[in-house]
Design an enzyme around this catalytic site. Structure first.
Site, PDB file in Angstrom:
ATOM      1  N   CYS A   1       0.850  -1.198   0.000  1.00 38.13           N
ATOM      2  CA  CYS A   1       0.000   0.000   0.000  1.00 38.13           C
ATOM      3  C   CYS A   1       0.883   1.245   0.000  1.00 38.13           C
ATOM      4  O   CYS A   1       1.743   1.400   0.878  1.00 38.13           O
ATOM      5  CB  CYS A   1      -0.910   0.006   1.221  1.00 38.13           C
ATOM      6  SG  CYS A   1      -1.921   1.495   1.264  1.00 38.13           S
TER       7      CYS A   1
ATOM      8  N   LYS B   1       1.257  -9.586  -2.576  1.00 36.27           N
ATOM      9  CA  LYS B   1       0.815  -8.503  -3.473  1.00 36.27           C
ATOM     10  C   LYS B   1       1.895  -7.437  -3.598  1.00 36.27           C
ATOM     11  O   LYS B   1       2.294  -6.814  -2.612  1.00 36.27           O
ATOM     12  CB  LYS B   1      -0.478  -7.891  -2.944  1.00 36.27           C
ATOM     13  CG  LYS B   1      -1.065  -6.852  -3.901  1.00 36.27           C
ATOM     14  CD  LYS B   1      -2.493  -6.543  -3.566  1.00 36.27           C
ATOM     15  CE  LYS B   1      -3.099  -5.548  -4.544  1.00 36.27           C
ATOM     16  NZ  LYS B   1      -4.483  -5.240  -4.221  1.00 36.27           N
TER      17      LYS B   1
ATOM     18  N   THR C   1      -1.936  -0.226  -6.226  1.00 32.69           N
ATOM     19  CA  THR C   1      -1.965   1.083  -6.888  1.00 32.69           C
ATOM     20  C   THR C   1      -0.549   1.641  -7.027  1.00 32.69           C
ATOM     21  O   THR C   1       0.359   1.257  -6.295  1.00 32.69           O
ATOM     22  CB  THR C   1      -2.812   2.069  -6.075  1.00 32.69           C
ATOM     23  OG1 THR C   1      -2.325   2.072  -4.735  1.00 32.69           O
ATOM     24  CG2 THR C   1      -4.280   1.705  -6.091  1.00 32.69           C
TER      25      THR C   1
HETATM   26  C1  LIG Z   1     -10.474   2.602  -2.562  1.00 31.79           C
HETATM   27  C2  LIG Z   1      -9.418   1.540  -2.719  1.00 31.79           C
HETATM   28  C3  LIG Z   1      -9.037   0.791  -1.604  1.00 31.79           C
HETATM   29  C4  LIG Z   1      -8.074  -0.199  -1.727  1.00 31.79           C
HETATM   30  N1  LIG Z   1      -7.731  -0.944  -0.634  1.00 31.79           N
HETATM   31  C5  LIG Z   1      -6.843  -1.971  -0.761  1.00 31.79           C
HETATM   32  C6  LIG Z   1      -6.556  -2.815   0.344  1.00 31.79           C
HETATM   33  O1  LIG Z   1      -7.114  -2.712   1.441  1.00 31.79           O
HETATM   34  N2  LIG Z   1      -5.637  -3.791   0.155  1.00 31.79           N
HETATM   35  C7  LIG Z   1      -4.997  -4.011  -1.043  1.00 31.79           C
HETATM   36  O2  LIG Z   1      -4.186  -4.926  -1.150  1.00 31.79           O
HETATM   37  N3  LIG Z   1      -5.282  -3.231  -2.105  1.00 31.79           N
HETATM   38  C8  LIG Z   1      -6.179  -2.226  -1.993  1.00 31.79           C
HETATM   39  N4  LIG Z   1      -6.489  -1.455  -3.082  1.00 31.79           N
HETATM   40  C9  LIG Z   1      -5.824  -1.731  -4.383  1.00 31.79           C
HETATM   41  C10 LIG Z   1      -6.682  -2.645  -5.277  1.00 31.79           C
HETATM   42  O3  LIG Z   1      -6.902  -3.906  -4.698  1.00 31.79           O
HETATM   43  C11 LIG Z   1      -6.010  -2.828  -6.653  1.00 31.79           C
HETATM   44  O4  LIG Z   1      -4.766  -3.468  -6.490  1.00 31.79           O
HETATM   45  C12 LIG Z   1      -5.790  -1.507  -7.381  1.00 31.79           C
HETATM   46  O5  LIG Z   1      -6.890  -0.630  -7.179  1.00 31.79           O
HETATM   47  C13 LIG Z   1      -5.573  -1.690  -8.881  1.00 31.79           C
HETATM   48  O6  LIG Z   1      -6.671  -2.315  -9.488  1.00 31.79           O
HETATM   49  P1  LIG Z   1      -7.845  -1.484 -10.232  1.00 31.79           P
HETATM   50  O7  LIG Z   1      -7.185  -0.515 -11.163  1.00 31.79           O
HETATM   51  O8  LIG Z   1      -8.661  -2.527 -10.903  1.00 31.79           O
HETATM   52  O9  LIG Z   1      -8.607  -0.770  -9.146  1.00 31.79           O
HETATM   53  C14 LIG Z   1      -7.454  -0.449  -2.985  1.00 31.79           C
HETATM   54  C15 LIG Z   1      -7.848   0.306  -4.097  1.00 31.79           C
HETATM   55  C16 LIG Z   1      -8.823   1.286  -3.995  1.00 31.79           C
HETATM   56  C17 LIG Z   1      -9.229   2.064  -5.217  1.00 31.79           C
END
Ligand SMILES: Cc1cc2nc3c(=O)[nH]c(=O)nc-3n(C[C@H](O)[C@H](O)[C@H](O)COP(=O)(O)O)c2cc1C
Length: 302
Positions: free
Chosen positions: A127, A163, A191
């Site tokens: 994160c 991850k 992200t």
């Molecule tokens: C609002 C939000 C909260 C997230 N919380 C977590 C989390 O608690 N743990 C985690 O491993 N990734 C978290 N992520 C990352 C997502 O799991 C993912 O890896 C990332 O958003 C990229 O994928 P996407 O473009 O499809 O959203 C979060 C992403 C968003 C947008």
């Protein structure tokens, strides 16, 4: 056509809800499984509850989302209760997710979360939004990846997926370390670190100033990460980052992914994003004469 075997488990489709998008409540996780999702990843949880960062924690444009939620969660005990409820509602595969501040604490949270019958455990070491509290994400540092992976593996009763962060330039080498230390799979990616400034206010949009970028802008970055990792490890990859359409999904499989994490697409295309992506995948596969995903997995490397 889209049936996927991940480790030893059968998924009806390769799409899994990414962590953090719909929390850990059983009812919200169940909703997406009714809508084309092969499985779900719950929000990352810690040993004790966390409130996360103050608002505003999210903003979005047509190209990306940026968030700094700060890993708010109800703590592992409450999460176990919710995930037990989820288990009674459906037998769709469930991936739990944990984070912590030290390797020992990762081990402790892993043991506790495994009390909910999980199918897999994801280890969030990437994160980008909590560096003030925890320092550099562990995913940038091979010795931290080694210590955490070994600890979680020793304290879990299900396969684990580590991850990783797209901010680590050597993400493929980091994946090699995780594999050598017992990871059963790699989730790529979390992200990417970024920021957005409100020009009228002359200030960053987010209270945390910086955040993690997800959605379409992340897709080509995530695709390259998966492509690079696939070349170096034998364990399967959960390709995640910006997947919004069926075409994105198939490209991610061609880069080498087995499962596909989908998160922000829910904001861009609604709760039925999964069903839409699946319909697009099937339509492209039909017109391209692709009979199964196994036929095209990793084909971009040839
Ligand atoms: C609002 C939000 C909260 C997230 N919380 C977590 C989390 O608690 N743990 C985690 O491993 N990734 C978290 N992520 C990352 C997502 O799991 C993912 O890896 C990332 O958003 C990229 O994928 P996407 O473009 O499809 O959203 C979060 C992403 C968003 C947008």
């Amino acid at each position: 056509m889209l049936q996927t075997t991940f480790l030893t488990k059968q998924f009806t489709t390769p799409l899994v809800l990414a962590s953090g998008i719909l929390g850990v409540t059983a009812s919200s996780l169940k909703k997406v499984t009714d809508n084309g999702c092969g499985g779900v990843t719950a929000k990352s949880v810690s040993l004790t509850p966390r409130t996360g960062h103050p608002n505003p924690t999210m903003m979005g444009t047509e190209h990306y989302f940026i968030n700094a939620v700060g890993l708010s969660n109800p703590g592992v005990e409450k999460a176990v209760e919710e995930l037990k409820k989820f288990r009674q509602m459906t037998d769709k595969p469930l991936i739990g997710s944990i984070f912590a501040g030290t390797p020992d604490e990762f081990g402790e949270v892993a043991t506790k979360l495994c009390e909910a019958p999980l199918d897999f455990l994801e280890v969030d070491i990437s994160c980008p939004n909590v560096s003030k509290e925890f320092g550099r994400p562990f995913a940038y540092d091979k010795s931290a990846v080694e210590a955490i992976t070994k600890k979680v593996k020793a304290n879990s009763n299900v396969p684990i997926s580590v991850k990783l962060s797209p901010n680590a330039w050597d993400i493929d080498e980091i994946a090699v370390v995780a594999e050598a230390c017992g990871a059963d799979a790699i989730t790529a990616v979390n992200t990417v670190s970024g920021m957005a400034i409100n020009v009228s206010a002359r200030r960053p949009y987010l209270s945390n100033k910086q955040g993690g970028v997800s959605g379409p802008a992340l897709f080509p970055i995530a695709l390259k990460c998966v492509y690079d990792i696939y070349k170096k490890v034998k364990i399967p990859i959960i390709g995640t980052g910006g997947i919004t359409t069926g075409e994105d999904a198939l490209a991610m499989i061609m880069a080498g992914a087995t499962l596909l994490g989908v998160g922000s697409a829910v904001y861009f295309r609604g709760q039925d994003a999964f069903a839409k992506i699946i319909a697009e995948m099937e339509s492209i596969m039909k017109s391209e004469g692709i009979k199964s995903l196994d036929e095209i997995r990793g084909c971009a490397h040839l």
